[in-house]
Design a protein around this motif. Structure first.
Motif, short mmCIF file in Angstrom:
data_model
loop_
_atom_site.label_atom_id
_atom_site.label_comp_id
_atom_site.label_asym_id
_atom_site.label_seq_id
_atom_site.Cartn_x
_atom_site.Cartn_y
_atom_site.Cartn_z
N CYS A 62 32.56 59.08 -12.51
CA CYS A 62 33.02 59.53 -11.20
C CYS A 62 32.36 58.70 -10.10
N LEU A 63 31.05 58.53 -10.19
CA LEU A 63 30.35 57.74 -9.18
C LEU A 63 30.84 56.29 -9.17
N ASN A 64 31.03 55.72 -10.35
CA ASN A 64 31.53 54.34 -10.41
C ASN A 64 32.94 54.24 -9.82
N GLY A 65 33.73 55.29 -9.97
CA GLY A 65 35.07 55.30 -9.40
C GLY A 65 35.08 55.35 -7.89
N LYS A 66 34.00 55.79 -7.29
CA LYS A 66 33.86 55.86 -5.83
C LYS A 66 32.91 54.79 -5.32
N ALA A 110 23.85 52.40 -0.78
CA ALA A 110 23.25 51.22 -1.42
C ALA A 110 22.24 51.65 -2.48
N THR A 111 21.52 52.72 -2.23
CA THR A 111 20.52 53.20 -3.17
C THR A 111 21.17 53.63 -4.48
N CYS A 112 22.26 54.36 -4.38
CA CYS A 112 22.96 54.82 -5.57
C CYS A 112 23.57 53.63 -6.32
N LYS A 113 24.17 52.70 -5.61
CA LYS A 113 24.74 51.51 -6.25
C LYS A 113 23.67 50.76 -7.04
N ALA A 114 22.50 50.61 -6.44
CA ALA A 114 21.40 49.91 -7.12
C ALA A 114 20.98 50.65 -8.38
N ALA A 115 20.92 51.97 -8.32
CA ALA A 115 20.54 52.77 -9.49
C ALA A 115 21.60 52.63 -10.59
N LEU A 116 22.86 52.64 -10.22
CA LEU A 116 23.93 52.46 -11.20
C LEU A 116 23.88 51.05 -11.80
N ASP A 117 23.62 50.06 -10.96
CA ASP A 117 23.52 48.67 -11.44
C ASP A 117 22.38 48.52 -12.43
N SER A 118 21.23 49.12 -12.14
CA SER A 118 20.09 48.99 -13.04
C SER A 118 20.36 49.69 -14.37
N ASP A 137 32.86 51.94 -3.94
CA ASP A 137 32.95 51.34 -2.60
C ASP A 137 32.49 52.28 -1.49
N GLN A 138 32.32 53.56 -1.81
CA GLN A 138 31.90 54.55 -0.82
C GLN A 138 30.45 55.01 -1.02
N LEU A 139 29.78 54.54 -2.06
CA LEU A 139 28.43 54.99 -2.39
C LEU A 139 27.37 54.35 -1.50
N CYS A 186 21.25 59.16 -6.44
CA CYS A 186 22.68 59.41 -6.24
C CYS A 186 22.98 60.86 -5.86
N LYS A 187 21.96 61.65 -5.57
CA LYS A 187 22.19 63.07 -5.29
C LYS A 187 23.16 63.29 -4.14
N THR A 188 22.95 62.62 -3.03
CA THR A 188 23.83 62.79 -1.88
C THR A 188 25.25 62.35 -2.20
N ASP A 189 25.37 61.22 -2.91
CA ASP A 189 26.69 60.73 -3.30
C ASP A 189 27.37 61.68 -4.29
N TYR A 190 26.59 62.21 -5.23
CA TYR A 190 27.13 63.19 -6.17
C TYR A 190 27.66 64.42 -5.41
N ASP A 191 26.83 64.93 -4.50
CA ASP A 191 27.24 66.10 -3.72
C ASP A 191 28.53 65.84 -2.95
N LYS A 192 28.67 64.65 -2.42
CA LYS A 192 29.82 64.31 -1.59
C LYS A 192 31.08 64.02 -2.39
#
Length: 72
Positions: free
Chosen positions: A50-54, A60-68, A56-58, A30-36
């Motif tokens: 914060c990441l979960n709040g965004k 796929a890699t970050c979404k998968a990490a959050l899901d796991s 729909d914009q994350l 999620c590094k790129t998504d965090y930075d953005k």
């Protein structure tokens, strides 16, 4: 991003129990998504929220990490 901020995120993700998404390094999923989207959020200040709040914009890699993370 400073080295301290990045190191803190790496530690937070590592201790969160996030599993690798596909061939991605879980510490950087999620590094790129965090930075953005969440760069102003300090560790312990709700980075995952914060990441979960965004979600729909994350990436796929970050979404998968959050899901796991949720499955644990």
């Amino acid at each position: 991003m400073s080295k301290l901020s990045f190191a803190t995120i790496v530690i937070a993700v590592a201790f969160s129990g996030a599993a690798p998404a596909q061939s991605s390094d879980p510490r950087g999923a999620c590094k790129t998504d965090y930075d953005k989207f969440c760069a102003g959020i300090a560790p312990g200040g709700g980075i995952v929220a914060c990441l979960n709040g965004k979600r729909d914009q994350l990436s796929a890699t970050c979404k998968a990490a959050l899901d796991s993370r949720k499955k644990k």
